[in-house]
Design a protein around this motif. Structure first.
Motif: not given
Lengths: 746, 746
Positions: A181, A227, A247-255, A257, B205, B359
């Motif tokens: 996680s 992920k 996958r790339i998740m830019p700017g993501y700020t949540k968990e 897992v 993503e 985000t």
């Protein structure tokens, strides 16, 4: 003397002078053991640190044949590999099973690439010192430096101008466990959890989390998470254009897992820039990982942290000072001592929190809760070294074993991060406890310890430490029916444990137990077969296993009688009853001859523990002691080197190294739970052991000798000038003698 | 009148009397829509709840052919399936893509079994009412009852005597996303995270976490966690005896992370025992999930919670009271109204926290932040219903759209839990906003809304809402080169959006914009082909797509001109310019004839939105209004039933249901962004809409009629006794008229 010789002599003297001022830490070469399956790594670690920062070069097809998944590879780093895919932050040193090697950090440049086989690179300019590692990543021209505190890995990435990335890869790892996680907390912080466990492919159901917090000195210009999902094969796969794709998740700020995930920080540098990264770790919680990071590194710079770690190492290593002798031997000696101070390592957090065995509820400890108890290995010499030189640590290790008993109902066998892996055989914890107590280290609850030892010795049902106990109690030994591997060797292990109980019973005035367990401790004798003059497995009906080849079992071949060995490698492993064995074999002459056979027939295995004390057994035959001196010296030369392949094999959490440390000091703890050392030629002119006056009366023990290349054999031994008879010395004599002096000749 | 007839009459009167006392909630049949791909579910939910507790019967081969992974199945429950594997706690209602359907709870008895295809069971005694669901699990003889608050699912498991288990399965789900984390906090609490996302197989993503806390009324006698690890295929697989096998981890209290995990509570009941379970959910954090649970359910019992949820539903449903007419129609009506009050649903936590678009940073809202904006569907009638009956909710929905704009830079298209899924086509949010504003609901920042609408209407580059905008602006339409599907239908959608901008511009005094967008709004006319008297795709060079079959595109077949439809189903979808279309077609007669063709040729698709208003278009042809009345009545009878298959197809987050609600009230919002209703026969003698006096001047609107089985056609319409001309009524007229009276005949 020619001019040439004079110059050489002067150079030698000068060098000696220069070396004489070197501190113990400067003799440590962390590359020793990083080849030949030594399974140590060159990454920085604090004394008994929870964290190390190991270069990770065992993933990716470019590392074949030493690629982690292509075989049972149990180390994050192999010296001959060349393809680096990161720096792992929790690592085991000198073990024989793949585990940990996770929380992989990797700096790169250019576009974001998160597949390790693509972002991996060769490296140059590799440097490893105590508390420090550095290299340059060839593909990126990034200089990496790393150091560590007890619970925090600290890295310094010197990036060139341009786009840069720091990847925290939570999919890749040495462990075969999966699951993680991760959450980006801010442009300067990432937190998460990674699952590890199934050590030696045992007990997958006790896989457990390691928590981490990563802080960066520079806020990222961009950050994100990636992920790699499971690939679907069913009908739904046809609709998933992204099936199995990362996958790339830019700017993501949540968990986020999953089994294969990671997080990245991205920078756009206008000029070459240094980013410092701190990775705090905990086995309890993310909050504790953060607290560990903050309490241990505060606002300290990389260089300050490294200096503190190095200074602490020097303090520990300096408990033994050596003078004279070969420079190479000093490197071998201090590196070996360094390796004995890695495991057991620290499990508890800065605030004292640690996970309870198995269920992992949070408990608190005052003293250090140690972990990584590879006791089948370490009961033989490592804990004896700790008792002599670091009795405070040894006491805490015993207390940790008792905590494990309190929490799980059983003493440890092979404990790892609050899981009992039940790897290997025997019931070794009690041996260590008895040995410790009998050496005068008694600031623990010995009655509790004794109860724990009796429990595993006597409880037939549901006993995880002594399978086959019923047969052992009824027949005196395990049979080929009791177990499908190691009926003889396990009997021997139980004998030694019973001997330890007997010795502790005696010290505690438990006469009846003393008698009972003394008797039990020599039951191996039932398995001594005059035909071979060796031990031999018995069947359930008492008959010998037939046909029988005592050589079967060499090279770890699985066999009915012996675990990880054969009859040659085990038959003398009854050092608590060597005199009994001598009688069984028909006297000292036959004994010495059979012992010599082990070496002459190529049956001696320096790389494993069962026969680790064999070279010292000639000391039991009066007049044959030189064989011990010669053999030990030869083995030290042959198997221990100032080179990556400089350990005989797995360091076994310091056991192989402890063998070298004792052997080079001229003393060896010949019989676990018997506070006795046997003697060989020391490798230095002067060895000063600074004793801990909390446990010992004297401040120092000095072992001196006139060692030279020529003088290798003991002519006589004296204590404070008085002649010492024989080649044995009790612990009490040793720690009180102040001066143990060897007169050597050739 | 015979005696028989008298008795029947008496019975009828008695029944009527009994029914007359029924509350609106009692008319709701949540099984409607659970077959025929209605994709509603019978699980309890609060008004616009974040949580529902849906029986989950779409996993496992026993449910073939309606097994979730065997096809694009988008519902946790299908009425004809029989094999139940749990109760999912976050669910979508009436959508066309598989998503959510996670946090699956399952009570079982006997030994612990964690494989859903083994522990699944058939069930009996199924009951579903507003806020309540119950069944009996056949294999276990467990009675299950479930209810819900806005953010908490509450279940009651009535276990027989003996061993019992409650499983929280975090691997299984309707979603195709994976990844979870779980931790047993205590014998009465479990917490965790589950990954969901990739709605309609888009944007993997942007997968995101849903957090949960589960609390049990009874402390478990044992608890633990399970994990099914990835199966290894490499060399390491040979050492992993447990490769791919599920592990049970009893007593474990730390995080377990991975793609296929779960947690269990085990009980040993000496007598039949009730366990109540509460599942609090949040899209922000575990702490918020716990707070939601505690604030919303406190110490309330299952029965209290159910009563409160039911009472609140009744309050909302009672905003429209219907009297007279068929009992079946009342069931259809209130169930439809119920379905319009599920989505958009609540995203924010009890404390106002909600995740920022994409985000997912935590933001706070005063008003409800709604989510699940399936706007391509709902812009056509659902929001119009909300504006009329629940203007406070509609206002908050518009504010939510503006929050989405603030956070992401764009208005929503198909927003789901703070992700923009970009499913479907068009730019529908502005239509809803304009419609709302023009109906007098104006407590939002209309200038901001207007800017947002202009942005998506005019920004050519990087515009996620209007792909192909360049062609649209230059040529007036998208071409077969602009897009590989839906060049005509997308042009129509943009026209409607531009019409909405024009109408809002007019209201805001922006004359130039009004002119510009009015002109843009009829550019579909370029695509009208006299040859077919229908719309037809054009190529990049302005030529018609040739050859051309206007029927291609039926049954969701992919085609160049139309999304989810064909030329028949789209050509009349220009209700903002029906008069223009009539001219294009050559007058009212030709228009009516072509419209009738749609139905006669079997091209009308009641199950999808493009032609949803068609039955009402006969009202534009003077003298043909009875066709509308007949057609609407027939469609209501044919497609809307008090039965699981009682919806035409996907409810489309209430759009199909809103069609029924309006149609049964005799009014229909014929042209989005035009505050106008067209009229048909109401289904009840008296319909009372209790208007919200915060937004409207009158307290009530009463629609009355002399409806009987015979009287189905409108003879005349009057307002407060004064004749009303024609079959249209403006919103202003309607909400102020107090009494709208229909005189019907046969």
């Amino acid at each position: 003397m020619s001019l040439k010789h004079t110059i050489l002599l002067l150079l030698a003297v000068f060098s000696l002078g220069a070396f004489a001022q070197k501190q113990p830490v400067e003799y440590v070469n962390p590359f020793i053991g990083t080849s030949n399956f030594g399974t140590t790594n060159p990454g920085p670690i604090a004394v008994r640190g929870m964290v190390s920062v190991s270069p990770f070069n065992v993933a990716g097809p470019k590392n074949l044949p030493l690629e982690k998944d292509s075989r049972w590879l149990s180390t994050p780093y192999v010296q001959e590999n060349t393809f680096l895919t990161g720096f792992s932050h929790v690592n085991l040193s000198g073990v024989g099973c793949p585990e940990l090697g996770v929380i992989l950090a990797m700096p790169t440049t250019g576009d974001l690439e998160v597949e390790h086989f693509k972002y991996g690179t060769t490296y140059s300019n590799e440097v490893s010192k105590v508390g420090y590692y550095s290299n340059t990543l060839d593909n990126y021209n990034i200089k990496v430096e790393a150091t560590a505190t007890t619970r925090v890995g600290v890295s310094k990435y010197i990036f060139p101008k341009g786009d840069a990335n720091i990847l925290i890869n939570l999919g890749l790892g040495l462990t075969n466990e999966q699951g993680a996680s991760v959450r980006v907390v801010s442009p300067t912080e990432i937190e998460g959890v990674r699952s590890v466990g199934s050590f030696c492919y045992y007990k997958p159901e006790e896989a457990y989390p390691v928590y981490f917090v990563v802080q960066f000195s520079q806020p990222a210009d961009e950050f994100g998470v990636w992920k790699k999902p499971t690939t679907y094969n069913g009908a739904e796969a046809q609709w998933m254009g992204y099936n199995g794709k990362t996958r790339i998740m830019p700017g993501y700020t949540k968990e986020v897992v999953g089994d294969s995930i990671g997080s990245y920080m991205r920078y756009k540098f206008r000029e070459p820039t240094v980013v410092e990264m701190k990775v705090g770790v905990s086995y309890v919680s993310i909050d504790n990982a953060r607290e560990n990071l903050e309490k241990e590194t505060s606002t300290h710079s990389f260089d300050q942290i490294w200096a503190e770690t190095k200074e602490n190492w020097n303090k520990y290593l300096s408990k033994i000072e050596v003078e004279g002798g070969e420079e190479e031997d000093k490197i071998k000696f201090y590196t070996a001592l360094y390796h004995t101070l890695i495991h057991p390592s620290t499990l508890n957090d800065f605030n004292g929190d640690y996970p309870k065995m198995k269920t992992r509820e949070t408990l608190k400890t005052k003293d250090t809760r140690y972990t990584v108890f590879s006791l089948w290995d370490t009961y033989r010499n490592l804990h004896q070294l700790m008792s002599l030189v670091y009795p405070r640590q040894q006491s805490d290790m015993v207390k940790s074993m008792l905590q494990i008993y309190d929490e799980s109902g059983w003493l440890p066998k092979w404990e790892l991060n609050a899981t009992e892996t039940t790897t290997m055989v025997g019931d070794p914890a009690g041996i260590v406890i008895a040995d410790t107590y009998l050496k005068g280290i008694r600031d623990f609850d010995v009655e509790k310890a004794y109860s724990a030892m009796i429990k595993s010795a006597d409880q037939i049902d549901g006993n995880p430490l002594r399978p086959g106990l019923k047969d052992y109690l009824e027949k005196g030994y395990l049979t080929t029916k009791t177990t499908n591997s190691g009926s003889v060797s396990t009997t021997q292990e139980y004998n030694i444990s019973d001997y330890a109980i007997a010795q502790l019973a005696k010290a505690l005035g438990k006469k009846e137990d003393f008698n009972r367990f003394s008797k039990r401790s020599v039951s191996y004798r039932n398995l001594f077969d005059k035909e071979f003059n060796l031990l031999r497995p018995k069947n359930d009906d008492g008959s010998w296993l037939t046909p029988y080849n005592p050589e079967s079992g060499a090279n770890f071949e699985k066999n009915l009688g012996f675990i990880e060995g054969n009859a040659w490698q085990y038959s003398f492993m009854v050092t608590h009853d060597t005199k009994g064995l001598i009688r069984l074999m028909g006297g000292t002459k036959a004994f010495a001859s059979r012992l010599q056979d082990v070496f002459d027939k190529g049956q001696y295995d320096m790389a494993n523990e069962p026969d680790i004390a064999y070279p010292y057994l000639f000391n039991y035959v009066k007049g044959e002691e030189k064989r011990t001196q010669k053999m030990v010296s030869n083995l030290l030369n042959k198997y221990y080197k100032n080179a990556p392949a400089g350990l005989p094999g797995n360091d076994d959490t310091g056991t192989m190294s402890a063998w070298a440390v004792f052997s080079m000091m001229g003393i060896y703890p010949i019989s676990p739970a018997n506070p006795l050392y046997t003697i060989t030629t020391p490798k230095f002119n002067k060895i000063t052991i600074h004793l801990d006056t909390d446990y010992y009366q004297q401040e120092k023990l000095i072992i001196s000798s006139n060692i030279t290349k020529e003088n290798q054999f003991i002519e006589n031994i004296s204590i404070q000038g008085k002649p010492h008879k024989g080649y044995f010395i009790t612990h009490e004599e040793l720690v009180n003698c102040k001066f143990l002096e060897f007169k050597l000749n050739n």
